[in-house]
Scaffold this motif. Structure first.
Motif, PDB file in Angstrom:
ATOM      1  N   HIS A  32      -1.413 -34.173  11.358  1.00  0.00           N
ATOM      2  CA  HIS A  32      -2.084 -34.524  10.106  1.00  0.00           C
ATOM      3  C   HIS A  32      -3.197 -33.536   9.788  1.00  0.00           C
ATOM      4  N   LEU A  33      -4.006 -33.197  10.761  1.00  0.00           N
ATOM      5  CA  LEU A  33      -5.156 -32.327  10.530  1.00  0.00           C
ATOM      6  C   LEU A  33      -4.724 -30.918  10.144  1.00  0.00           C
ATOM      7  N   LEU A  34      -3.632 -30.444  10.716  1.00  0.00           N
ATOM      8  CA  LEU A  34      -3.129 -29.120  10.347  1.00  0.00           C
ATOM      9  C   LEU A  34      -2.433 -29.158   8.980  1.00  0.00           C
ATOM     10  N   LYS A  35      -1.676 -30.219   8.741  1.00  0.00           N
ATOM     11  CA  LYS A  35      -0.943 -30.327   7.485  1.00  0.00           C
ATOM     12  C   LYS A  35      -1.888 -30.378   6.292  1.00  0.00           C
ATOM     13  N   ARG A  36      -3.019 -31.039   6.422  1.00  0.00           N
ATOM     14  CA  ARG A  36      -3.940 -31.133   5.292  1.00  0.00           C
ATOM     15  C   ARG A  36      -4.606 -29.795   4.992  1.00  0.00           C
ATOM     16  N   GLU A  37      -4.515 -28.843   5.940  1.00  0.00           N
ATOM     17  CA  GLU A  37      -5.016 -27.487   5.696  1.00  0.00           C
ATOM     18  C   GLU A  37      -3.912 -26.561   5.195  1.00  0.00           C
ATOM     19  N   GLY A  38      -2.749 -27.130   4.891  1.00  0.00           N
ATOM     20  CA  GLY A  38      -1.672 -26.350   4.313  1.00  0.00           C
ATOM     21  C   GLY A  38      -0.716 -25.717   5.300  1.00  0.00           C
ATOM     22  N   TRP A  39      -0.792 -26.112   6.557  1.00  0.00           N
ATOM     23  CA  TRP A  39       0.090 -25.534   7.563  1.00  0.00           C
ATOM     24  C   TRP A  39       1.513 -26.073   7.422  1.00  0.00           C
ATOM     25  N   ASP A  40       2.459 -25.293   7.904  1.00  0.00           N
ATOM     26  CA  ASP A  40       3.854 -25.709   8.052  1.00  0.00           C
ATOM     27  C   ASP A  40       3.978 -26.280   9.468  1.00  0.00           C
ATOM     28  N   VAL A  41       4.166 -27.597   9.566  1.00  0.00           N
ATOM     29  CA  VAL A  41       4.113 -28.266  10.869  1.00  0.00           C
ATOM     30  C   VAL A  41       5.449 -28.924  11.188  1.00  0.00           C
ATOM     31  N   THR A  42       5.941 -28.655  12.381  1.00  0.00           N
ATOM     32  CA  THR A  42       7.113 -29.341  12.921  1.00  0.00           C
ATOM     33  C   THR A  42       6.701 -30.085  14.179  1.00  0.00           C
ATOM     34  N   LEU A  43       7.095 -31.348  14.278  1.00  0.00           N
ATOM     35  CA  LEU A  43       6.792 -32.153  15.462  1.00  0.00           C
ATOM     36  C   LEU A  43       8.097 -32.644  16.067  1.00  0.00           C
ATOM     37  N   ILE A  44       8.264 -32.436  17.365  1.00  0.00           N
ATOM     38  CA  ILE A  44       9.444 -32.962  18.041  1.00  0.00           C
ATOM     39  C   ILE A  44       9.014 -33.983  19.095  1.00  0.00           C
ATOM     40  N   GLU A  45       9.792 -35.045  19.173  1.00  0.00           N
ATOM     41  CA  GLU A  45       9.513 -36.171  20.082  1.00  0.00           C
ATOM     42  C   GLU A  45      10.826 -36.574  20.746  1.00  0.00           C
ATOM     43  N   LYS A  46      10.812 -36.663  22.068  1.00  0.00           N
ATOM     44  CA  LYS A  46      12.063 -36.941  22.782  1.00  0.00           C
ATOM     45  C   LYS A  46      12.552 -38.374  22.607  1.00  0.00           C
ATOM     46  N   GLU A  47      11.627 -39.304  22.318  1.00  0.00           N
ATOM     47  CA  GLU A  47      12.023 -40.692  22.108  1.00  0.00           C
ATOM     48  C   GLU A  47      12.506 -40.888  20.663  1.00  0.00           C
ATOM     49  N   PRO A  48      13.188 -41.998  20.386  1.00  0.00           N
ATOM     50  CA  PRO A  48      13.652 -42.245  19.014  1.00  0.00           C
ATOM     51  C   PRO A  48      12.553 -42.752  18.087  1.00  0.00           C
ATOM     52  N   ASN A  49      11.331 -42.956  18.621  1.00  0.00           N
ATOM     53  CA  ASN A  49      10.217 -43.465  17.830  1.00  0.00           C
ATOM     54  C   ASN A  49       8.968 -42.647  18.116  1.00  0.00           C
ATOM     55  N   LEU A  50       8.057 -42.634  17.156  1.00  0.00           N
ATOM     56  CA  LEU A  50       6.730 -42.084  17.379  1.00  0.00           C
ATOM     57  C   LEU A  50       5.859 -43.102  18.106  1.00  0.00           C
ATOM     58  N   GLY A  51       4.767 -42.633  18.699  1.00  0.00           N
ATOM     59  CA  GLY A  51       3.766 -43.550  19.246  1.00  0.00           C
ATOM     60  C   GLY A  51       3.617 -43.536  20.750  1.00  0.00           C
ATOM     61  N   SER A 220       3.026 -37.694   7.746  1.00  0.00           N
ATOM     62  CA  SER A 220       3.505 -37.548   6.373  1.00  0.00           C
ATOM     63  C   SER A 220       3.505 -36.066   5.984  1.00  0.00           C
ATOM     64  N   GLY A 221       4.636 -35.575   5.535  1.00  0.00           N
ATOM     65  CA  GLY A 221       4.760 -34.173   5.151  1.00  0.00           C
ATOM     66  C   GLY A 221       5.134 -33.247   6.284  1.00  0.00           C
ATOM     67  N   THR A 222       5.122 -33.761   7.511  1.00  0.00           N
ATOM     68  CA  THR A 222       5.515 -32.965   8.681  1.00  0.00           C
ATOM     69  C   THR A 222       7.019 -33.076   8.900  1.00  0.00           C
ATOM     70  N   ASP A 223       7.625 -32.010   9.366  1.00  0.00           N
ATOM     71  CA  ASP A 223       9.030 -32.026   9.750  1.00  0.00           C
ATOM     72  C   ASP A 223       9.125 -32.688  11.129  1.00  0.00           C
ATOM     73  N   VAL A 224       9.501 -33.964  11.150  1.00  0.00           N
ATOM     74  CA  VAL A 224       9.546 -34.747  12.389  1.00  0.00           C
ATOM     75  C   VAL A 224      10.981 -34.812  12.894  1.00  0.00           C
ATOM     76  N   ARG A 225      11.154 -34.466  14.148  1.00  0.00           N
ATOM     77  CA  ARG A 225      12.481 -34.491  14.758  1.00  0.00           C
ATOM     78  C   ARG A 225      12.443 -35.403  15.980  1.00  0.00           C
ATOM     79  N   LEU A 226      12.986 -36.608  15.803  1.00  0.00           N
ATOM     80  CA  LEU A 226      12.986 -37.608  16.860  1.00  0.00           C
ATOM     81  C   LEU A 226      14.230 -37.464  17.724  1.00  0.00           C
ATOM     82  N   GLY A 227      14.114 -37.912  18.966  1.00  0.00           N
ATOM     83  CA  GLY A 227      15.242 -37.851  19.882  1.00  0.00           C
ATOM     84  C   GLY A 227      15.583 -36.440  20.313  1.00  0.00           C
ATOM     85  N   VAL A 228      14.608 -35.539  20.228  1.00  0.00           N
ATOM     86  CA  VAL A 228      14.809 -34.138  20.613  1.00  0.00           C
ATOM     87  C   VAL A 228      13.913 -33.830  21.804  1.00  0.00           C
ATOM     88  N   GLU A 229      14.498 -33.433  22.902  1.00  0.00           N
ATOM     89  CA  GLU A 229      13.719 -33.131  24.102  1.00  0.00           C
ATOM     90  C   GLU A 229      13.536 -31.624  24.218  1.00  0.00           C
TER      91      GLU A 229
END
Length: 401
Positions: A32-51, A220-229
């Motif tokens: 969130h903090l990077l995205k609000r500064e206009g960065w292109d952000v991708t987040l990958i999470e190995k589980e099927p959910n965030l948190g 919000s606005g981040t490219d989130v990829r769930l289930g990716v290890e």
């Protein structure tokens, strides 16, 4: 370890593209903090959910997390940040511990930390009073075992802490822990009210799904990829990588594996509205042969309305990685891993820094990381409070509903 990402050009003025590994509080807040500064952000999470461990799930209609994830902290700024996104219901918190059987044959529940008002009521009260009077705090304790023997005397230590800790960590002696400040809840021997973490912000989100909407809003606005290890060696074209996965995993275990303790969680629904009394929300079990280390009644945290109640029972396990072993040798290994990170790689959070970290501390880390990357002022400067640190508390913090 071999770097699998582009090295930072030391002459480059700013980054524009970030890859974040892990979707818990550290990863999502940084996104969130990077995205609000206009960065292109991708987040990958190995589980099927965030948190991560703070994700809310439901069982027979009851919301719960794997382990009670109370909001606990001392920073007004961080609390206001979280409360502004997921409103927090504040409440007093009292912890009960079932005493070790060799000291209390009746196996009664007592307030924890042990309380001065209970001393005359304890079994072996005269012996405990003599040990408290004979305490010698003239030397600095060298390990967890020495600390609690020095602060409580041997009988109270055995009654409340010794075997609980040994079972929790699956160790033969608490002398293993030569770093132990993380273990204290206020003073080892309490006085005044029976609330744990006196003067802190204690609470939990009002919403039925707990912190879940916090994570959703942060990405919000981040490219989130769930289930990716992510695996060490995977290529990326990002300018910078921010990791909240275990730091030894990030580095391909090149210097060796760091040890962790985990938990098994067992869910039990019972046909009554409530079991625990008053402000008690979970209990510890301090016996040498107890199967469980902690039992939580989740309605006492979530305020869920139901004719039934949900208990979540925990016992130690190596099946997952939840708690770092805080020793000097392990911290030295962590420092060696940090020294090997490329300049465009950040490692943050409980697993990324190998620390016993609260939600408040993790969010403070995310703000610091984002500030270092963007060059913007750190809005949470000075808000990383150590556990039990009340040095900067306002005088009116002693709160009750």
């Amino acid at each position: 370890p071999r770097a699998c990402w582009r090295k930072l050009d030391n002459h480059r003025a700013e980054f524009v593209k970030a890859l974040i590994l892990g979707g818990g509080f550290a990863g999502c807040t940084t996104a969130h903090l990077l995205k609000r500064e206009g960065w292109d952000v991708t987040l990958i999470e190995k589980e099927p959910n965030l948190g991560g461990g703070c994700r809310t799930f439901f069982h027979c209609g009851h919301p719960f997390t794997y382990g009670p994830r109370l909001y606990y902290g001392y920073s007004q700024k961080v609390f206001d940040w979280v409360n502004g996104i997921v409103p927090i219901r504040r409440f007093p918190f009292e912890l009960k511990t079932l005493a070790h059987e060799q000291v209390d044959e009746d196996r009664r529940f007592w307030s924890y930390p042990p309380h001065v008002d209970d001393v005359p009521l304890y079994p072996r009260a005269e012996q405990i009073q003599e040990e408290l009077a004979a305490r010698d705090n003239s030397t600095e304790p060298q390990d967890f075992d020495e600390y609690y023997r020095q602060k409580l005397g041997p009988t109270l230590y055995e009654m409340f802490t010794e075997f609980y800790s040994r079972r929790m960590w699956q160790i033969k002696s608490n002398k293993l822990f030569d770093i132990f400040s993380w273990s204290a809840k206020d003073e080892p021997l309490a006085s005044g009210t029976r609330e744990a973490y006196k003067g802190s912000f204690i609470g939990y989100p009002v919403a039925a799904d707990g912190y879940n909407s916090y994570f959703d809003r942060m990405v919000s606005g981040t490219d989130v990829r769930l289930g990716v290890e992510w695996k060490h060696g995977d290529p990326t074209d990002a300018d910078v990588v921010i990791s909240s996965i275990p730091i030894d995993e990030l580095c391909g275990h090149a210097l060796g594996r760091l040890p962790y303790m985990g938990r098994e969680f067992h869910l039990l629904v019972l046909p009554c509205r409530q079991i625990f009394p008053g402000d008690v929300r979970f209990c510890h079990y301090a016996g040498e042969n107890d199967e469980w280390t902690r039992v939580t009644e989740f309605k006492k945290i979530t305020y869920h309305e139901s004719e039934t109640t949900l208990l979540v029972l925990e016992k130690p396990s190596k099946a997952n990685m939840l708690y770092p072993y805080q020793t000097k040798a392990n911290k030295e290994l962590v420092a060696r891993y940090f020294a090997k990170l490329p300049t465009n790689v950040k490692s943050i959070g409980r697993l990324g820094c190998y620390i016993y970290s609260t939600v408040e501390q993790t969010i403070s880390q995310a703000f610091k990381c984002a500030s270092e990357l963007t060059g913007k002022p750190n809005e949470m400067e000075g808000q990383f409070f150590q556990i039990g640190d009340k040095s900067l508390l306002p005088k009116d913090r002693n709160w009750r509903p």
